[in-house]
Enzyme design. Structure first.
Site, PDB file in Angstrom:
ATOM      1  N   GLY A  47      33.788  73.583  21.620  1.00 21.88           N
ATOM      2  CA  GLY A  47      34.358  74.836  21.127  1.00 21.88           C
ATOM      3  C   GLY A  47      33.855  76.094  21.796  1.00 21.88           C
ATOM      4  O   GLY A  47      33.969  77.186  21.244  1.00 21.88           O
TER       5      GLY A  47
ATOM      6  N   ASN B  38      35.176  77.616  24.351  1.00 28.00           N
ATOM      7  CA  ASN B  38      36.329  78.508  24.588  1.00 28.00           C
ATOM      8  C   ASN B  38      36.797  79.134  23.283  1.00 28.00           C
ATOM      9  O   ASN B  38      37.160  80.318  23.256  1.00 28.00           O
ATOM     10  CB  ASN B  38      37.465  77.750  25.270  1.00 28.00           C
ATOM     11  CG  ASN B  38      37.242  77.616  26.755  1.00 28.00           C
ATOM     12  OD1 ASN B  38      37.291  78.598  27.485  1.00 28.00           O
ATOM     13  ND2 ASN B  38      36.937  76.403  27.208  1.00 28.00           N
TER      14      ASN B  38
ATOM     15  N   LYS C 163      51.749  59.483  15.055  1.00 23.63           N
ATOM     16  CA  LYS C 163      51.693  60.804  15.706  1.00 23.63           C
ATOM     17  C   LYS C 163      52.488  61.834  14.904  1.00 23.63           C
ATOM     18  O   LYS C 163      52.035  62.945  14.675  1.00 23.63           O
ATOM     19  CB  LYS C 163      52.256  60.683  17.119  1.00 23.63           C
ATOM     20  CG  LYS C 163      52.043  61.907  17.970  1.00 23.63           C
ATOM     21  CD  LYS C 163      52.606  61.661  19.362  1.00 23.63           C
ATOM     22  CE  LYS C 163      52.288  62.789  20.312  1.00 23.63           C
ATOM     23  NZ  LYS C 163      50.879  62.867  20.671  1.00 23.63           N
TER      24      LYS C 163
ATOM     25  N   MET D 159      42.381  67.271  22.509  1.00 27.50           N
ATOM     26  CA  MET D 159      42.505  66.050  23.303  1.00 27.50           C
ATOM     27  C   MET D 159      43.735  65.207  22.986  1.00 27.50           C
ATOM     28  O   MET D 159      43.786  64.034  23.329  1.00 27.50           O
ATOM     29  CB  MET D 159      41.237  65.188  23.150  1.00 27.50           C
ATOM     30  CG  MET D 159      39.970  65.892  23.602  1.00 27.50           C
ATOM     31  SD  MET D 159      40.067  66.504  25.302  1.00 27.50           S
ATOM     32  CE  MET D 159      39.899  64.967  26.190  1.00 27.50           C
ATOM     33  N   ARG D 160      44.723  65.809  22.307  1.00 21.31           N
ATOM     34  CA  ARG D 160      45.964  65.065  22.023  1.00 21.31           C
ATOM     35  C   ARG D 160      47.143  65.729  22.709  1.00 21.31           C
ATOM     36  O   ARG D 160      47.159  66.940  22.859  1.00 21.31           O
ATOM     37  CB  ARG D 160      46.239  65.044  20.516  1.00 21.31           C
ATOM     38  CG  ARG D 160      45.268  64.210  19.822  1.00 21.31           C
ATOM     39  CD  ARG D 160      45.433  64.181  18.324  1.00 21.31           C
ATOM     40  NE  ARG D 160      44.297  63.448  17.858  1.00 21.31           N
ATOM     41  CZ  ARG D 160      44.224  62.131  17.870  1.00 21.31           C
ATOM     42  NH1 ARG D 160      45.260  61.403  18.223  1.00 21.31           N
ATOM     43  NH2 ARG D 160      43.119  61.521  17.503  1.00 21.31           N
TER      44      ARG D 160
ATOM     45  N   ASN E 285      47.479  76.638  26.842  1.00 20.26           N
ATOM     46  CA  ASN E 285      46.353  75.729  27.109  1.00 20.26           C
ATOM     47  C   ASN E 285      45.524  76.257  28.267  1.00 20.26           C
ATOM     48  O   ASN E 285      46.029  76.972  29.126  1.00 20.26           O
ATOM     49  CB  ASN E 285      46.900  74.335  27.464  1.00 20.26           C
ATOM     50  CG  ASN E 285      45.799  73.320  27.652  1.00 20.26           C
ATOM     51  OD1 ASN E 285      44.816  73.300  26.878  1.00 20.26           O
ATOM     52  ND2 ASN E 285      45.914  72.471  28.660  1.00 20.26           N
TER      53      ASN E 285
ATOM     54  N   HIS F 240      43.133  74.761  31.363  1.00 17.23           N
ATOM     55  CA  HIS F 240      42.843  73.505  32.070  1.00 17.23           C
ATOM     56  C   HIS F 240      41.900  73.807  33.237  1.00 17.23           C
ATOM     57  O   HIS F 240      42.146  74.728  34.018  1.00 17.23           O
ATOM     58  CB  HIS F 240      44.149  72.890  32.585  1.00 17.23           C
ATOM     59  CG  HIS F 240      43.923  71.550  33.208  1.00 17.23           C
ATOM     60  ND1 HIS F 240      43.726  70.403  32.463  1.00 17.23           N
ATOM     61  CD2 HIS F 240      43.805  71.175  34.516  1.00 17.23           C
ATOM     62  CE1 HIS F 240      43.521  69.389  33.280  1.00 17.23           C
ATOM     63  NE2 HIS F 240      43.562  69.831  34.527  1.00 17.23           N
TER      64      HIS F 240
HETATM   65  C1  GRF Z   1      37.296  72.927  28.711  1.00 20.14           C
HETATM   66  O1  GRF Z   1      36.817  72.561  29.976  1.00 20.14           O
HETATM   67  C2  GRF Z   1      38.795  73.137  28.744  1.00 20.14           C
HETATM   68  O2  GRF Z   1      39.246  73.665  29.953  1.00 20.14           O
HETATM   69  C3  GRF Z   1      39.294  71.717  28.589  1.00 20.14           C
HETATM   70  O3  GRF Z   1      38.419  71.147  27.625  1.00 20.14           O
HETATM   71  C4  GRF Z   1      37.151  71.804  27.699  1.00 20.14           C
HETATM   72  C5  GRF Z   1      36.809  72.290  26.323  1.00 20.14           C
HETATM   73  O4  GRF Z   1      35.513  72.847  26.267  1.00 20.14           O
HETATM   74  N1  GRF Z   1      40.692  71.696  28.229  1.00 20.14           N
HETATM   75  P1  GRF Z   1      35.045  73.665  24.988  1.00 20.14           P
HETATM   76  O5  GRF Z   1      35.196  72.733  23.785  1.00 20.14           O
HETATM   77  O6  GRF Z   1      35.892  74.885  24.884  1.00 20.14           O
HETATM   78  O7  GRF Z   1      33.593  73.995  25.232  1.00 20.14           O
END
Ligand code: GRF
Length: 200
Positions: A12, A14, A63, A88-89, A111, A113
């Site tokens: 978490g 981000n 789902k 992750m889904r 999102n 990435h």
């Molecule tokens: C990050 O690297 C993001 O780009 C990817 O999953 C990771 C999540 O990290 N999609 P965090 O949980 O925000 O620390």
């Protein structure tokens, strides 16, 4: 007010940066965090910002049942935008359709990435990028469509690759933390909507 939900499965960091930025933006309200993962770090992060955190595990559900539970929460809290932050889904087309904005011609789902898309889609993007022959890597922020990491790109920024994986990772994560909150700034002034409505 623009109401946002964060969906996250892990640490978490981000989410923490988004929540921090939202505190300084008058028109942005991150209403809640939803996770599918018991014990995910993002739950404590949400609580430290006095935000609601809902654990909605997928175990034992199809789902569509799982997504229906999530949608119910999002509807209840009148969520306008979803920010995925390490969720992750894969979201189904049906789910995404309920966030389709016909003026933007995009789903209101974003999102982050950790690669220079279209390179290194999918899982373990840092590992994929590090092990490749590319001399640069980067971070991409994009709209989410029904395929994996293919949606329209909003921001992309690169950095020089580093020979040590730990350093490479921390450079990438710092860039993530800098870039993702910028999307909130764009939303706060409607610059994001305007850009994709062709007004800017
Ligand atoms: C990050 O690297 C993001 O780009 C990817 O999953 C990771 C999540 O990290 N999609 P965090 O949980 O925000 O620390």
């Amino acid at each position: 007010m623009i109401n946002i939900a964060i969906l996250a499965s892990g640490t978490g960091t981000n989410a923490r940066e988004l929540l921090t930025k939202a505190n300084s933006l008058p028109h942005i309200n991150i209403s809640l965090v939803i996770t599918d993962t018991e014990g995910a770090g993002v739950i404590d992060i949400a609580k430290s910002f006095s935000k609601k955190a809902f654990l909605i595990p997928a175990k034992g559900l199809s789902k569509s049942e799982h997504e229906a539970f999530i949608l119910k929460k999002l509807t209840h809290y009148k969520i306008d935008w979803i920010f995925l932050a390490g969720y992750m889904r894969i979201l189904s087309s049906d789910f995404l359709n309920s966030f389709y904005d016909s003026k933007l011609k995009q789903n209101r789902v974003i999102n982050i990435h950790p690669s220079l898309l279209p390179l290194f889609k999918g899982l373990n993007a840092y590992k994929q990028a590090f092990n490749s022959t590319e001399d640069k890597s980067g971070v991409t922020i994009h709209f989410v469509d029904s395929e994996i990491d293919t949606g329209k790109i909003i921001f992309q920024e690169s950095f020089q690759k580093n020979k040590n994986f730990e350093n490479f990772l921390s450079t990438g994560m710092s860039l993530e933390h800098k870039l993702y909150p910028k999307v909130l700034e764009l939303l706060n002034t409607h610059a994001l909507d305007n850009r994709y409505k062709g007004l800017l």
